[in-house]
Design an enzyme around this catalytic site. Structure first.
Site, PDB file in Angstrom:
ATOM      1  N   LYS A  12     -16.232  -4.916  -2.879  1.00 18.46           N
ATOM      2  CA  LYS A  12     -16.999  -3.829  -2.236  1.00 18.46           C
ATOM      3  C   LYS A  12     -18.465  -3.902  -2.679  1.00 18.46           C
ATOM      4  CE  LYS A  12     -12.738  -1.266  -1.773  1.00 18.46           C
ATOM      5  NZ  LYS A  12     -12.036   0.014  -1.717  1.00 18.46           N
ATOM      6  N   GLU A  95     -13.612   1.744   5.002  1.00 21.93           N
ATOM      7  CA  GLU A  95     -14.936   2.167   4.532  1.00 21.93           C
ATOM      8  C   GLU A  95     -16.031   1.762   5.521  1.00 21.93           C
ATOM      9  OE1 GLU A  95     -14.575   0.448   0.640  1.00 21.93           O
ATOM     10  OE2 GLU A  95     -13.060   1.953   0.138  1.00 21.93           O
ATOM     11  N   GLY A 170      -8.371   3.679  -3.894  1.00 19.22           N
ATOM     12  CA  GLY A 170      -9.161   4.191  -5.010  1.00 19.22           C
ATOM     13  C   GLY A 170      -8.665   5.507  -5.579  1.00 19.22           C
ATOM     14  N   SER A 210      -4.842   0.970  -4.304  1.00 19.35           N
ATOM     15  CA  SER A 210      -4.455   1.229  -5.695  1.00 19.35           C
ATOM     16  C   SER A 210      -3.442   0.225  -6.253  1.00 19.35           C
ATOM     17  CB  SER A 210      -3.934   2.659  -5.867  1.00 19.35           C
ATOM     18  OG  SER A 210      -4.961   3.585  -5.574  1.00 19.35           O
TER      19      SER A 210
HETATM   20  P1  13P Z   1      -8.433  -0.012  -4.432  1.00 22.92           P
HETATM   21  O1  13P Z   1      -7.596  -1.175  -4.905  1.00 22.92           O
HETATM   22  O2  13P Z   1      -9.601   0.281  -5.325  1.00 22.92           O
HETATM   23  O3  13P Z   1      -7.597   1.190  -4.130  1.00 22.92           O
HETATM   24  O4  13P Z   1      -9.106  -0.472  -3.037  1.00 22.92           O
HETATM   25  C1  13P Z   1      -8.297  -0.993  -2.053  1.00 22.92           C
HETATM   26  C2  13P Z   1      -9.167  -1.524  -0.989  1.00 22.92           C
HETATM   27  O5  13P Z   1      -9.802  -0.778  -0.255  1.00 22.92           O
HETATM   28  C3  13P Z   1      -9.273  -2.990  -0.870  1.00 22.92           C
HETATM   29  O6  13P Z   1      -9.898  -3.361   0.308  1.00 22.92           O
END
Ligand code: 13P
Length: 253
Positions: A12, A95, A170, A210
């Site tokens: 990200k 996102e 997340g 997660s």
């Molecule tokens: P997390 O593993 O931080 O929950 O994020 C997942 C994600 O959006 C991967 O593209």
């Protein structure tokens, strides 16, 4: 699980050149787990540097513009990320859909442009909590995918789908095993309907949301889960490699 699980780290908007040491450590360790396919999608600014470090892992981008070139300030095209060393691009992440108003139609255009540039695709889908609570998560995801899957005949060969329930990203919450299994089966059915039994049957379907070294093994053991798309736990080699080890063990059990 797929023959060779695919574990992809999505950094990200995290990482400057100080994080190259993590990428290097992930790459070197991945050479010990050849039964697992490991990849990283760093921010665009690091694609080339991570690509230069990587001997084993695949490198990808987190987005691209649908156009080839032109007056699009701040954007990067599929050909540009490919030129920097990306072999795949993540498209349709929640996102991007939420934060940048991306529609299924736009995502489809981006996919077509990325395929034309020779990239592989990780197409993300997933419902929010209200949709899950209303009992319509599978219908919602199937609709999302139906509207964005490429019509190109051999697209399936270069396609991976990632199911990421928005409420699990997340948050430390993961979807239940039964819900993951049901969703992945619904996605498989759609892929088979779209690309035929052989090609649609071979597209890997990742779970994301997660995933960490404690839960990876259990999640990867669920039918039709072909790997994981990992956010927060991919930012350090220690955490990410815990997931790679879990995937490797899940292969042996
Ligand atoms: P997390 O593993 O931080 O929950 O994020 C997942 C994600 O959006 C991967 O593209």
């Amino acid at each position: 699980m797929a023959e060779r699980p695919y574990i992809v780290g999505n950094w990200k908007m995290n990482g400057t050149r100080t994080m190259l040491s993590e990428a290097r450590a992930i790459d070197r360790a991945a050479q010990r787990y050849m039964k697992v396919e490991v990849a990283l999608a760093p921010p665009a600014t690091l694609i080339h540097a991570v690509h230069k470090e990587a001997e084993q892992i695949g490198i990808g981008a987190q987005d691209c513009h649908p156009g080839e070139f032109g007056a699009h300030t701040g954007d990067v095209s599929a050909a540009m990320v490919a030129d920097a060393g990306a072999k795949f691009v993540i498209l349709g992440h929640s996102e991007r859909r939420g934060g940048h108003g991306e529609s299924n139609a736009l995502i489809k255009q981006k996919i077509e442009s990325a395929l034309a540039a020779g990239l592989r695709i990780i197409l993300c889908c997933g419902e929010d909590l209200a949709t899950r609570d209303a009992g319509s998560a599978e219908d919602f995801v199937v609709e999302q995918l139906t509207a964005s899957l490429p019509d190109i005949a051999d697209a399936a060969e270069r396609l991976t789908v990632a199911y990421e329930p928005i409420w699990a990203i997340g948050t430390g919450r993961t979807a239940g095993a039964g819900d993951i299994a049901a969703m992945h089966e619904a996605i498989r059915a759609l892929l088979v309907k779209t690309y035929g039994k052989q090609q649609g049957g071979e597209v890997r379907i990742l779970y994301g949301g997660s995933v960490n070294s404690d839960n990876a093994r259990e999640i990867l053991a669920i039918g039709e889960v072909g790997g994981a798309l990992v956010g927060g736990a991919s930012l350090t080699a220690e955490n990410f490699l815990g997931i790679v080890v879990g995937a490797s063990e899940a292969m042996e059990s």
